[in-house]
Design an enzyme around this catalytic site. Structure first.
Site, PDB file in Angstrom:
ATOM      1  CE  LYS A  65      -1.945   4.966   1.340  1.00  0.00           C
ATOM      2  NZ  LYS A  65      -2.144   4.946   2.805  1.00  0.00           N
TER       3      LYS A  65
ATOM      4  CG  ASP B 295      -1.965   1.079   1.184  1.00  0.00           C
ATOM      5  OD1 ASP B 295      -2.726   1.129   0.199  1.00  0.00           O
ATOM      6  OD2 ASP B 295      -2.007   1.889   2.128  1.00  0.00           O
TER       7      ASP B 295
END
Length: 814
Positions: A682, A678
């Site tokens: 980002k 994740d």
């Protein structure tokens, strides 16, 4: 003298005719009154249908004729006392027998000529007008009946007769001067040529009949009574917020009627215009409504636009070729060929290069038009000076009408900007030098959307209607729905927005409701919806073709992320909580950005990084203002920050992760957070927004999670983490010994990105970061040593939903 015309709906039943009598009684005075009436609503179509069936050898025309006769007989019985019915019933029977005789002849000959058609449809007005005259007399209002065929003289062009103005004016004046009755009932629509052959004035011709009578008698006013309270700013069947136009000029009314405003037959204006006779459009069913007044000069209302109208079933053809440039006579030959074939031209546009002429005609005429034009330019086509006619069908014209447009610069730009923002492609444009009408040819499938878009742009100073489609109703999605419900009144009052949730979908079910899904009932409604299919959901969104449409992706689904391109190509803005698309291949990320720009919509994904924190927005502002990103350091996982802020080696690492999941800070599978995937997504998104062409595989991930934890399902994952507790305790102890905290840090510098667990000392900007907070440090040309810092809660359904909400509001400006 006053002239009143009542349309087919106004006289469509006995009750309606009684309303007409009541209205006329209120308006009767010393002056003579002429009442022009149409056939009972639907009768003309029924008569035409009977003739067509007879011509086609279909004996069911007899049943249709029986229905027509019975309807009129029933109307007489409901309107007129029994003792007065005999003569009028006999008249109805006689005329219906005449109709049957004509139909029998059509059946035998198998032919339904224009002359016979005029004769056939004339009976609708002939019967209704005599029935209505009898009803007036039985109600105690003395009325004479006069056959319009003895008053209005035309040429013998059946189906499209032209009025002989001089002869007609004389016949009308002669009759009025000798008529003793103060009230005269006249059938509309019908007339006769010099040989007393029945002709008609075109569908809707009763308005024209009334205008001719008004002009010939120098009437004080002409009132046209219909089933709406005046001319409308748009078709109320298509635009729910359409409203009555109080005042309009003759020229504006003529333009609107020519472009589809069916409340007024187009030729009606010309006779009254010459005499400056005011025309009032009134509603038979709301007689006290003010209606619309049509006169020489309309009252000012501050809006350059009076109304929006449309014409459907249009086809375009283009005559193109380099051989046309600078050669006189091409236009003359083109329009002569069309004129000789009796093809009406609706729209013309020609570029200054003279390379092409684009012409709009009725779709039914396009094949004939192509044949005659290709024949006319056969030689030029053969020597390749001109191309064979290019034809486009399934088109409509949308027209803005207003006298004041010429004194309001920017009207055209506003019109085409609104259409463009909503993905409506304009195929051709026409505007006269009077600047009274701007016409745009669009696809028929877009015409309803186009009219709503333009009406909202030019007439609706209240709320802008937003159609929101949401995929995903889990933690974040349900919070978004709560926030939307909570803010409805505020959005309406302060931003003039009405955000209507038109579609909802989750992994199991989906629903669509054009009128909006009730915020209080959406779970139950969704539960009863049809089986979810993201492709079908997108097809419905595209098929509905709503204006101001926004799609919000609240999922983490690859399948949903793959449909963004289709939506953007239809000018549907996309707001994504889902990080998959922006962190997928650079080619797809770039394609989505370019599509949004090309199709005048927005692709927004602020919540991809930092939930509701203005991370991407700040980065975009830096880039747009000319700053250069040198380095980014960030803690981008609220989940990991929560976990490492709470893990002290006293409670197992697995239990702290479980707590984070229960409080809504992790993905359904926490390994997406703990593995660093994740965070990689980002920092990849931030790098791309900084201008770098990075792919996922270019990012280095220094994972702290043992490989064994990555196998099996989520339950097995938690079990393995408990077994690996010594590993996590060792990581914590090492950081504590160095007087540091564990932080999972993302860095981007000089085109390289890396994520991993680091020891952060008390002197570092990342040290004082608590709970689920995120922080991003931007080191730029303008902030070289002291970074620009964005810091705050970076996880949680409530804040993430608020970030999506903010993006939705930004998208409403597209």
């Amino acid at each position: 003298m006053q002239v009143l015309k009542f349309g087919g709906t106004s006289v469509g039943s006995a009750d309606n005719i009684k309303r007409v009598i009541s209205i006329v009684k209120e308006k009767s005075g010393k002056d003579k009154t002429i009442i022009v009436v149409s056939a009972l609503g639907g009768t003309t179509d029924a008569l035409l249908n009977s003739g067509l069936m007879a011509a086609g050898g279909n004996e069911q025309y007899k049943e249709e004729l029986q229905h027509i006769e019975q309807r009129h007989l029933d109307t007489v019985k409901l309107l007129i006392p029994v003792q007065q019915q005999s003569s009028i019933l006999s008249m109805v029977k006689k005329l219906c027998n005449d109709i049957e005789d004509i139909c029998n002849g059509i059946f035998l000959l198998g032919e339904f000529s224009a002359r016979t058609r005029d004769r056939m449809v004339s009976y609708g007005e002939l019967i209704s007008s005599q029935v209505i005259a009898a009803a007036f007399n039985s109600a105690g209002v003395t009325a004479a009946w006069k056959d319009a065929r003895t008053l209005i003289q035309t040429n013998a062009n059946f189906g499209n007769a032209m009025v002989n103005v001089a002869a007609t004016r004389k016949q009308i004046k002669d009759y009025i001067s000798t008529c003793k009755e103060s009230l005269v009932i006249v059938p509309g629509f019908i007339a006769a040529d010099a040989n007393n052959e029945t002709t008609t004035l075109g569908r809707g011709g009763s308005d024209y009949t009334a205008a001719i009578l008004a002009a010939a008698t120098d009437a004080a006013t002409l009132e046209i009574w219909t089933d709406v309270s005046g001319m409308m700013t748009a078709d109320p069947r298509w635009v729910s917020s359409a409203r009555v136009i109080p005042s309009i000029s003759y020229q504006e009314a003529m333009e609107l009627s020519h472009f589809g405003a069916k409340v007024l037959y187009p030729p009606t204006i010309q006779p009254v215009l010459r005499k400056a006779i005011p025309v009032v459009i009134k509603n038979t069913f709301a007689p006290h409504d003010a209606g619309t007044i049509i006169q020489q000069k309309a009252a000012a209302n501050g809006n350059p636009i009076r109304g929006i109208s449309s014409v459907s079933n249009i086809a375009l053809f283009s005559l193109e070729g380099s051989g046309m440039v600078g050669v006189p006579g091409f236009s003359r030959r083109l329009f002569e060929a069309l004129s000789e074939a009796q093809i009406n031209v609706i729209l013309i546009t020609q570029g200054s290069s003279e390379h092409s002429i684009c012409v709009g005609v009725e779709a039914a005429s396009i094949h004939k038009a192509k044949a005659v034009v290709d024949a006319e330019f056969e030689h030029e086509i053969a020597v390749e000076k001109v191309q064979p006619l290019l034809v486009e069908t399934e088109l409509s014209i949308v027209a803005l009408v207003g006298e004041k447009m010429k004194s309001h610069p920017g009207t055209s730009g506003k019109m085409f900007g609104a259409l463009g923002r909503n993905g409506i492609n304009v195929r051709a444009i026409a505007q006269g030098s009077s600047e009274r009408n701007i016409s745009a040819v669009v696809a028929t499938k877009d015409v309803r959307k186009a009219i709503n878009v333009l009406h909202e742009e030019f007439f609706e100073t209240t709320n802008k209607q937003i159609h929101l489609f949401i995929a995903g109703t889990g933690n974040v999605g349900s919070k978004l729905l709560q926030q939307l419900q909570q803010q409805q009144e505020w959005l309406a009052k302060h931003l003039r927005l009405n955000v209507r949730v038109t579609g909802l979908a989750n992994s199991r079910k989906m629903i669509i409701d054009d009128k909006g899904i009730d915020f209080n009932q959406w779970p139950e409604k969704l539960q009863g919806g049809e089986e979810a299919d993201i492709e079908a959901f997108v097809n419905i969104i595209i098929g509905k073709n709503f204006r101001n449409a926004i799609f919000a992706d609240m999922t983490a689904s690859d399948a949903v992320a793959k449909v963004y391109d289709r939506l953007l190509q239809k000018s549907v803005s996309v707001v994504a909580c889902n990080k998959v698309a922006a962190s997928s291949s650079y080619a797809y990320y770039r394609e989505l950005k370019d599509l949004a720009r090309s199709y005048n919509c927005l692709y927004l994904f602020e919540t991809n990084v930092g939930a509701a924190l203005p991370v991407i927005g700040t980065l975009n502002d830096l880039m747009r203002s000319g700053d250069k990103i040198n380095r980014i350091e960030a803690v981008l996982s609220g989940t990991l920050n929560f976990v490492f802020n709470h893990y002290k080696g006293e409670v197992s690492f697995a239990k702290v992760v479980k707590q984070a999941q229960e409080e809504g800070y992790t993905e359904p599978d926490p390994r997406l957070d703990l593995s660093g995937t994740d965070v990689m997504r980002k920092i990849l998104i931030l790098a791309r927004e900084s201008g770098e062409q990075l792919e996922m595989e270019d990012i280095t991930c220094n994972s702290f999670l043992p490989e064994s934890c990555m196998h099996g399902d989520v339950k097995a994952f938690y079990k393995e983490m408990e077994r690996q507790e010594p590993h996590f305790k060792k990581l914590y102890d090492a950081a504590a010994a160095a007087n540091s905290k564990l932080k999972f840090v993302a860095k981007f510098e000089k085109g390289k990105a890396v994520v991993g667990l680091e020891h952060i000392s008390p002197q570092h900007d990342l040290y004082h970061l608590y709970g689920k907070d995120n922080v991003v440090l931007f080191y730029t040309a303008r902030y070289p040593s002291q970074p620009l810092v964005v810091k705050g809660a970076g996880a949680g359904a409530e804040v993430t939903a608020s970030g999506v909400f903010a993006d939705i509001i930004r998208a409403t400006a597209s």
